[in-house]
Design an enzyme around this catalytic site. Structure first.
Site, PDB file in Angstrom:
ATOM      1  N   HIS A   1      46.616  76.903  58.461  1.00  0.00           N
ATOM      2  CA  HIS A   1      45.766  75.732  58.687  1.00  0.00           C
ATOM      3  C   HIS A   1      46.667  74.518  58.868  1.00  0.00           C
ATOM      4  O   HIS A   1      46.488  73.745  59.804  1.00  0.00           O
ATOM      5  CB  HIS A   1      44.804  75.550  57.521  1.00  0.00           C
TER       6      HIS A   1
ATOM      7  N   CYS B   1      35.895  72.143  59.138  1.00  0.00           N
ATOM      8  CA  CYS B   1      37.011  72.536  60.009  1.00  0.00           C
ATOM      9  C   CYS B   1      37.291  74.032  59.988  1.00  0.00           C
ATOM     10  O   CYS B   1      38.285  74.490  60.563  1.00  0.00           O
ATOM     11  CB  CYS B   1      38.249  71.738  59.641  1.00  0.00           C
TER      12      CYS B   1
ATOM     13  N   HIS C   1      44.774  67.871  64.690  1.00  0.00           N
ATOM     14  CA  HIS C   1      43.698  68.617  64.033  1.00  0.00           C
ATOM     15  C   HIS C   1      42.427  68.457  64.865  1.00  0.00           C
ATOM     16  O   HIS C   1      41.832  67.377  64.902  1.00  0.00           O
ATOM     17  CB  HIS C   1      43.495  68.072  62.624  1.00  0.00           C
TER      18      HIS C   1
END
Length: 403
Positions: free
Chosen positions: A287, A154, A324
């Site tokens: 994040h 990610c 996400h």
């Protein structure tokens, strides 16, 4: 002296947005895209809430969504920049592509396995076509230079941006098209379900009540180029990429290092690369996944680095709105950072109620407010310890900073 690198265009597909104006409005209004899943049957999962892109054609093959996100993001990019494929092709090998992703091959392999299990014939050449998306992405935009695909979990979208920065800074490329695309994936959904990382409802980063992530999907492309080149062609400049750093804390395959030291170091290195200090940062795009472990770790690192700077720093996570978006999360979140600095507006987290963390100068909010920020830092912390931090600077004509 290394060359300055600026962003002169962006295209995207996220939620209901297909251009930067509609995306900016959705972000500042706190309008998210997390809703009941229609991309596939989620009945075997612990949640039905996913960050879907609206208006994608229904497809039996999840990869149909992937290619559609590629196409829509590329069309948005060409419209925003005012360029044509032919103009980009005319730049030849002096324009490269850097692309972050991690979903395509997993769902393609899953569907292939189902077909083979059912006894389907004629699919033995599948492996040779697993990465067709890369050739398709180049063809959509006319890129003739090299293509680098990043799959560092990610952190992929942010790592791709850092690679492009290095190439342009060091004169290896005049321009780069930087982006990331990931579509909702059955394989990914069940993987995070097995890890017990999915939110039962809607993700709430940095809140005491947070219980996991919502998986999202998106596509985003940017044009990076040298400041000199952008000025020479009279390009509109959206912001400057001032520095970046990559790291790996080598702690665990899925869990972050709890004390946040890996995250702390990569942010330190990014600030050093940009030639600034923690006190120069006015905005942080975290994040911020909404999981117990990630948010606690990241808050520790943020408080250690920014908790004593003596002024307020806005802190937010775009995942509160989009979910996400896996390998593409760093790309779409770069778009939100550029828009925050340009408009000097905070992107709210609409479900924030009781925040974690003790450093009160790190301001989190469920409402938008006016910023006073020249620099922002964007974090990506991924599986296997992969981490990346990017420093973005607001661009003001006539105020270019010398390095």
């Amino acid at each position: 002296m290394s060359r300055r690198v600026v962003v002169t265009g962006m295209g995207l597909a996220a939620g209901a947005a297909r251009d930067r104006e509609s995306f900016a409005k959705a972000c500042f209004d706190g309008a998210g895209s997390i809703r009941s899943c229609t991309a596939f049957d989620p009945s075997g999962l612990s949640t039905v809430q996913f960050g879907e892109v609206e208006g994608l054609a229904a497809a039996d093959e999840p990869n149909g969504r992937y290619f559609e996100l590629l196409r829509q993001s590329a069309e948005s990019f060409l419209k925003d920049t005012g360029l044509t494929k032919e103009e980009i092709a005319s730049w030849g090998t002096r324009c490269r592509m850097f692309f972050g992703t991690l979903i395509f091959s997993s769902d393609a392999f899953y569907r292939h396995s189902l077909r083979k299990k059912a006894g389907a014939a004629g699919s033995d050449s599948f492996i040779a076509h697993m990465n067709d998306f890369s050739a398709y992405a180049k063809s959509l935009l006319g890129v003739e230079g090299s293509l680098s695909i990043v799959s560092s979990s990610c952190a992929a979208g942010k790592t791709a941006a850092g690679m492009a920065l290095d190439y342009i800074r060091n004169g290896l490329s005049e321009r780069a098209i930087v982006g990331g695309v990931d579509a909702l994936s059955i394989v990914t959904a069940y993987g995070f379900n097995a890890l017990k990382s999915l939110s039962a409802d809607t993700s709430n980063p940095f809140d005491e009540s947070r219980d996991g992530i919502n998986i999202g999907e998106c596509g985003a492309f940017f044009l990076f180029e040298s400041l000199e080149g952008a000025k020479a062609r009279g390009a509109r400049i959206l912001g400057e990429i001032a520095g970046y750093a990559l790291g790996n804390d080598a702690y665990h395959i899925t869990s972050p290092r709890p004390d946040g030291e890996g995250a702390y170091r990569v942010m330190q290195d990014a600030l050093k690369d940009a030639g600034i200090t923690p006190a120069d940062i006015g905005c942080i795009n975290a994040h911020g996944t909404g999981t117990l472990a990630n948010d606690a770790m990241e808050m520790k690192a943020l408080e250690k680095l920014f908790g004593d700077v003596g002024h307020e720093i806005a802190l937010s996570s775009t995942k509160a709105l989009l979910g996400h978006c896996m390998g593409a999360s760093g790309a779409i979140e770069l778009a939100s950072v550029l828009l925050s600095l340009t408009e000097q507006k905070y992107i709210p987290m609409p479900r924030l109620a009781t925040r974690i963390g003790d450093a009160q100068n790190l301001r989190l909010s469920d409402e938008s407010f006016t910023l006073d920020a020249e620099y922002a830092i964007k974090n990506s912390f991924a599986f296997s310890g992969n981490s990346a931090a990017l420093v973005v600077r607001r661009y003001e004509k006539g105020k270019e900073r010398a390095v």
